[in-house]
Write an enzyme that holds these catalytic residues in place. Structure first.
Site, short mmCIF file in Angstrom:
data_model
loop_
_atom_site.label_atom_id
_atom_site.label_comp_id
_atom_site.label_asym_id
_atom_site.label_seq_id
_atom_site.Cartn_x
_atom_site.Cartn_y
_atom_site.Cartn_z
N GLY A 1 0.82 -1.20 0.00
CA GLY A 1 0.00 0.00 0.00
C GLY A 1 0.85 1.25 0.00
O GLY A 1 0.53 2.24 0.66
N ASN B 1 1.52 -2.23 5.35
CA ASN B 1 0.75 -1.00 5.48
C ASN B 1 -0.65 -1.10 4.89
O ASN B 1 -1.51 -0.27 5.19
CB ASN B 1 1.51 0.14 4.80
CG ASN B 1 0.70 1.42 4.75
OD1 ASN B 1 0.42 2.04 5.77
ND2 ASN B 1 0.31 1.83 3.55
N SER C 1 -3.65 0.84 14.05
CA SER C 1 -4.41 2.08 14.20
C SER C 1 -4.77 2.30 15.66
O SER C 1 -4.96 1.34 16.43
CB SER C 1 -5.70 2.02 13.38
OG SER C 1 -6.56 3.11 13.67
N TYR D 1 -13.39 -2.65 11.49
CA TYR D 1 -12.05 -2.08 11.33
C TYR D 1 -11.29 -2.10 12.65
O TYR D 1 -10.12 -2.52 12.69
CB TYR D 1 -12.18 -0.64 10.81
CG TYR D 1 -10.88 0.10 10.68
CD1 TYR D 1 -10.01 -0.16 9.62
CD2 TYR D 1 -10.51 1.08 11.59
CE1 TYR D 1 -8.81 0.52 9.49
CE2 TYR D 1 -9.33 1.78 11.47
CZ TYR D 1 -8.47 1.50 10.41
OH TYR D 1 -7.28 2.18 10.29
N ALA E 1 -10.24 -5.57 13.47
CA ALA E 1 -9.11 -5.99 12.63
C ALA E 1 -7.80 -5.39 13.13
O ALA E 1 -6.77 -6.08 13.19
CB ALA E 1 -9.37 -5.58 11.19
N LYS E 2 -7.80 -4.12 13.49
CA LYS E 2 -6.57 -3.49 13.93
C LYS E 2 -6.13 -4.01 15.29
O LYS E 2 -4.91 -4.11 15.57
CB LYS E 2 -6.74 -1.97 13.96
CG LYS E 2 -6.87 -1.35 12.56
CD LYS E 2 -5.72 -1.72 11.64
CE LYS E 2 -5.73 -0.95 10.33
NZ LYS E 2 -4.64 -1.39 9.42
N ILE F 1 -4.38 11.04 11.25
CA ILE F 1 -3.35 11.44 10.30
C ILE F 1 -4.03 12.04 9.08
O ILE F 1 -4.75 11.34 8.35
CB ILE F 1 -2.47 10.25 9.87
CG1 ILE F 1 -1.89 9.51 11.09
CG2 ILE F 1 -1.36 10.72 8.94
CD1 ILE F 1 -0.94 10.33 11.94
#
Length: 253
Positions: free
Chosen positions: A14, A92, A144, A158, A161-162, A191
């Site tokens: 990525g 990434n 994250s 999400y 997953a992180k 970010i």
């Protein structure tokens, strides 16, 4: 600048945009030969030129779906053929895919989000292992802040997953430590200048989040890239199984 990574080869998944592109450029500036993968965000000609100028040789850019085993295997083989053994792997690839609360999630979306964020890290680590140099190999997983906090509404899959990336990092760190390969994770907070927030975060939500950051500003991709460079270098040779939080003071463990 001291060439911390001269003679080393880095693969950044990525790596065409945002945090991945910033890491690729930072490692190239430190002397590494760089390969990047991409799917929906190919590197711009300007980025490829900057990578080539920084490292002194053309960057290798490979398009693929990081959740497909055969494509990942082929890409890793191509990097090895073109650039030799790997020293650094930066996992990434990741993304929210779509905001959805539990009552809006179906199994297909749930599995897609976990595949993008977790399966991709597993597949690249699995196929890269045979080509990672012992004694100074580095695997860096980009997780994250959401993995700690649960994220904003609609980030259930999400955040799950992180959080899984944290566990993957720690287990793999123990497994590979006898080979002299370190495995660490980065956990960025807010970010800016990334497709994630450009796509999934409203202007009001951005302003509210930035107002709550003790450092008084949003992060930028370069803030993450600096930490990646340190983990990739010999300065962090005794650091493994660690999650580095990069959030301007939003969250402390």
């Amino acid at each position: 600048m001291t060439q911390l990574l001269t003679g080393r080869t880095a693969l950044i998944t990525g790596g065409g945009v945002g945090i991945g592109a910033a890491i690729a450029l930072e490692l190239a500036r430190a002397g590494a030969r760089v390969a990047v993968t991409y799917r929906s965000h190919p590197p711009t000609p300007e980025l490829l030129e900057a990578l080539a100028a920084a490292s002194g040789r053309p960057a290798l850019a490979l398009g693929l779906d990081a959740t497909v085993d055969s494509e990942v295997k082929g890409a890793v083989r191509e990097v090895h053929t073109q650039l030799g053994d790997l020293d650094i792997l930066v996992n990434n690839v990741g993304g929210l895919v779509k905001r959805a609360r539990l009552d809006q999630l179906d199994l297909a979306l749930w599995q897609r989000i976990l595949a993008v964020n977790v399966d991709s890290a597993f597949l690249f680590s699995h196929h890269a292992l045979a080509h990672l140099r012992a004694d100074h190999g580095r695997i860096i997983n980009v997780a994250s802040l959401a993995g700690h906090t649960g994220g904003h509404p609609g980030a259930l899959a999400y955040a799950t997953a992180k959080a899984a990336v944290f566990g993957f990092t720690r287990a793999l760190a123990k497994e590979l430590a006898p080979q002299g390969i370190t495995v660490n994770a980065l956990a960025p907070g807010f970010i800016e200048a990334t497709p994630f927030h450009d796509t999934f975060t409203t202007a009001d939500s951005k302003a509210e989040t930035i107002a709550g950051i003790p450092a008084g500003r949003a992060g930028v991709p370069g803030d993450v890239a600096g930490a990646a460079l340190w983990l990739a270098s010999d300065h962090a040779s005794y650091v493994t199984g660690t999650v580095i939080d990069i959030n301007g003071g939003q969250y402390f463990r």
